[in-house]
Motif scaffolding. Structure first.
Motif, PDB file in Angstrom:
ATOM      1  N   GLU A  68       5.887  58.594  -0.354  1.00 36.99           N
ATOM      2  CA  GLU A  68       5.316  57.372   0.230  1.00 36.99           C
ATOM      3  C   GLU A  68       3.976  57.066  -0.428  1.00 36.99           C
ATOM      4  O   GLU A  68       3.197  57.978  -0.721  1.00 36.99           O
ATOM      5  N   VAL A  69       3.719  55.795  -0.633  1.00 32.69           N
ATOM      6  CA  VAL A  69       2.508  55.374  -1.330  1.00 32.69           C
ATOM      7  C   VAL A  69       1.233  55.779  -0.585  1.00 32.69           C
ATOM      8  O   VAL A  69       0.190  55.992  -1.214  1.00 32.69           O
ATOM      9  N   ASP A  70       1.309  55.933   0.727  1.00 32.01           N
ATOM     10  CA  ASP A  70       0.116  56.298   1.493  1.00 32.01           C
ATOM     11  C   ASP A  70      -0.005  57.808   1.737  1.00 32.01           C
ATOM     12  O   ASP A  70      -0.875  58.253   2.478  1.00 32.01           O
ATOM     13  N   ASN A  71       0.833  58.616   1.080  1.00 27.79           N
ATOM     14  CA  ASN A  71       0.784  60.068   1.242  1.00 27.79           C
ATOM     15  C   ASN A  71      -0.077  60.658   0.124  1.00 27.79           C
ATOM     16  O   ASN A  71       0.415  61.175  -0.870  1.00 27.79           O
ATOM     17  N   SER A  72      -1.377  60.588   0.326  1.00 30.33           N
ATOM     18  CA  SER A  72      -2.316  61.009  -0.724  1.00 30.33           C
ATOM     19  C   SER A  72      -2.201  62.490  -1.067  1.00 30.33           C
ATOM     20  O   SER A  72      -2.397  62.882  -2.224  1.00 30.33           O
ATOM     21  N   ALA A  73      -1.850  63.335  -0.104  1.00 34.16           N
ATOM     22  CA  ALA A  73      -1.702  64.768  -0.384  1.00 34.16           C
ATOM     23  C   ALA A  73      -0.528  65.020  -1.325  1.00 34.16           C
ATOM     24  O   ALA A  73      -0.636  65.785  -2.289  1.00 34.16           O
ATOM     25  N   ASP A 123       6.483  53.994 -11.296  1.00 34.38           N
ATOM     26  CA  ASP A 123       6.397  52.681 -10.663  1.00 34.38           C
ATOM     27  C   ASP A 123       6.178  52.822  -9.163  1.00 34.38           C
ATOM     28  O   ASP A 123       6.214  53.911  -8.614  1.00 34.38           O
ATOM     29  N   ARG A 124       5.948  51.683  -8.572  1.00 36.19           N
ATOM     30  CA  ARG A 124       5.807  51.588  -7.118  1.00 36.19           C
ATOM     31  C   ARG A 124       6.860  50.603  -6.649  1.00 36.19           C
ATOM     32  O   ARG A 124       6.949  49.487  -7.174  1.00 36.19           O
ATOM     33  N   GLN A 125       7.657  51.023  -5.683  1.00 39.27           N
ATOM     34  CA  GLN A 125       8.695  50.158  -5.131  1.00 39.27           C
ATOM     35  C   GLN A 125       8.505  50.089  -3.629  1.00 39.27           C
ATOM     36  O   GLN A 125       8.847  51.042  -2.916  1.00 39.27           O
ATOM     37  N   GLY A 126       7.919  49.012  -3.168  1.00 40.14           N
ATOM     38  CA  GLY A 126       7.646  48.874  -1.740  1.00 40.14           C
ATOM     39  C   GLY A 126       6.672  49.934  -1.279  1.00 40.14           C
ATOM     40  O   GLY A 126       5.572  50.056  -1.803  1.00 40.14           O
ATOM     41  N   ALA A 127       7.105  50.752  -0.339  1.00 42.29           N
ATOM     42  CA  ALA A 127       6.234  51.778   0.235  1.00 42.29           C
ATOM     43  C   ALA A 127       6.342  53.121  -0.482  1.00 42.29           C
ATOM     44  O   ALA A 127       5.770  54.103  -0.033  1.00 42.29           O
ATOM     45  N   THR A 128       7.076  53.176  -1.595  1.00 39.59           N
ATOM     46  CA  THR A 128       7.241  54.441  -2.308  1.00 39.59           C
ATOM     47  C   THR A 128       6.710  54.366  -3.732  1.00 39.59           C
ATOM     48  O   THR A 128       6.641  53.293  -4.331  1.00 39.59           O
ATOM     49  N   VAL A 129       6.326  55.514  -4.248  1.00 37.71           N
ATOM     50  CA  VAL A 129       5.917  55.639  -5.648  1.00 37.71           C
ATOM     51  C   VAL A 129       6.808  56.697  -6.300  1.00 37.71           C
ATOM     52  O   VAL A 129       7.249  57.645  -5.646  1.00 37.71           O
TER      53      VAL A 129
END
Length: 68
Positions: free
Chosen positions: A35-40, A54-60
């Motif tokens: 998930e894009v917001d999972n910085s860890a 790439d980034r696709q929606g909420a995932t990287v």
């Protein structure tokens, strides 16, 4: 990842293990997704050599080269 396992290197050891298996299978790279917001998770993937695909929606998606 269970909260009790966070910050203990569990995810790093898991990636190292996956890279060993991938090398045994003859793969040249693997793809890691989080998930894009999972910085860890992003930090763990990047420390393992992950390159942003790439980034696709909420995932990287990242590519990690497999050392042979």
């Amino acid at each position: 990842m269970r909260p009790s396992d966070r910050g203990r290197g569990v995810a790093t050891r898991a990636i190292v293990g996956m890279l060993k298996v991938a090398a045994e299978m003859g793969l040249s790279d693997i793809t890691a997704v989080c998930e894009v917001d999972n910085s860890a998770s992003i930090a763990t993937i990047e420390r393992a050599g992950g390159e942003l695909l790439d980034r696709q929606g909420a995932t990287v998606r990242y590519r990690i080269s497999v050392a042979r």
